[in-house]
Enzyme design. Structure first.
Site, PDB file in Angstrom:
ATOM      1  N   PRO A   1     -10.563  11.783 -53.365  1.00 49.06           N
ATOM      2  CG  PRO A   1     -11.050  12.522 -55.511  1.00 49.06           C
ATOM      3  CD  PRO A   1     -11.507  11.585 -54.451  1.00 49.06           C
ATOM      4  CD  GLU A   2     -10.187  14.325 -48.117  1.00 50.33           C
ATOM      5  OE1 GLU A   2     -10.553  15.507 -47.983  1.00 50.33           O
ATOM      6  OE2 GLU A   2     -10.865  13.367 -47.721  1.00 50.33           O
TER       7      GLU A   2
ATOM      8  NE  ARG B   1     -17.727   4.005 -54.252  1.00 46.91           N
ATOM      9  CZ  ARG B   1     -17.495   4.095 -52.951  1.00 46.91           C
ATOM     10  NH1 ARG B   1     -16.272   4.292 -52.507  1.00 46.91           N
ATOM     11  NH2 ARG B   1     -18.482   3.994 -52.094  1.00 46.91           N
TER      12      ARG B   1
END
Ligand SMILES: [Zn+2]
Length: 274
Positions: free
Chosen positions: A2-3, A112
């Site tokens: 996600p940016e 993750r």
């Protein structure tokens, strides 16, 4: 990963569903994400009302009615999914489940586990170790040509690496850096310290533009986001140069070139970007 635009969209999506709501129960399903959860995490959140949801860099800042902030980072793979009711079966990567007073539920899922959550007093947020060193917000009024020129002045590194330096300006990831430099007509290899005046104004405007376009594109996925089983998909854009090596430049028709800077791929048009 996600940016900034995705995180902004998550914040807006959560705000639509959660503002003014109370957390009736919080289930913390493992001791840590990237860092251990703070002591008493679930107990400190239970019963609190959500007063505002905002973003700083790629952090989600959730203000609670007792002056505490829940700080959330999505890491590489995190998502915050709102469900109309709590699913009977949780996913093994649902690490925190927030039950809301209207019967909905928010699941923090992170396969993750590079994400993180922390609790901090709102008054101390600016001094928090993850927040205090952050540079300017690119979408703020303070970020403009003169501000960009001032932060790049004297820097010998390439402009691409400089605008990706979170201590200077936050949220300009690898894709957005390539796209903004293309739109500003500036070579990614140009020395950062040479960006001033008109060039700095163009680059600051281009950075704002690419981020705003991505946030706007996120508006359509916002609808999916608030649906019952809505996973927030990361935005699929049609980039002008990014990941388009040897394809035609949309401006001059010449081939897009790929180089490596700081271990990351940079895409640009050698003819249009000087
Ligand atoms: Zn070109």
């Amino acid at each position: 990963m996600p940016e900034l635009p995705e995180v902004e969209t998550v914040c807006r999506g959560l705000a639509l569903k959660l503002l003014g709501r109370r957390l009736t129960a919080v289930e913390q399903r493992r001791p840590n994400l990237r860092f251990p959860f703070p002591e008493g995490f679930a107990a400190r959140l239970t019963g609190r009302r959500i007063d505002s949801i905002r973003r700083r860099a790629k952090y989600i800042i959730i203000d609670l009615d007792d002056g505490t902030v829940l700080l959330v980072h999505l890491g590489m793979s995190g998502s915050m999914v709102v469900n109309e009711k709590r699913p009977a079966l949780l996913d093994r990567h649902d690490h925190v489940v927030f039950d809301i007073d209207n019967g909905t539920c928010v699941r923090f899922n992170d396969a993750r586990r590079f994400g993180l959550m922390d609790l901090v007093a709102a008054a101390d947020l600016a001094h928090h170790k993850l927040i205090r060193g952050l540079g300017l917000e690119p979408l703020s009024d303070e970020f403009d040509g003169p501000a960009l020129a001032a932060m790049l002045k004297g820097r010998k590194t390439s402009v691409k690496l400089a605008i990706m330096d979170q201590r200077l300006v936050v949220g300009v990831g690898n894709i957005y850096a390539s796209e903004a430099l293309f739109r500003a007509g500036i070579s990614p290899k140009r020395r950062a310290g040479t960006i001033a005046g008109e060039r700095a104004a163009k680059l600051a405007a281009a950075i704002k533009k690419v981020l705003k376009e991505a946030i706007k594109a996120g508006g359509s996925s916002l609808r999916d986001y608030v649906q019952a089983n809505g996973e927030l998909g990361y935005f699929q854009h049609r980039w002008k140069v990014y990941d388009r090596e040897d394809q035609k430049c949309p401006t001059c028709g010449g081939p897009i070139k790929r180089i490596t800077q700081g271990g990351r791929s940079t895409f640009y048009c050698p003819k249009d970007q000087k």
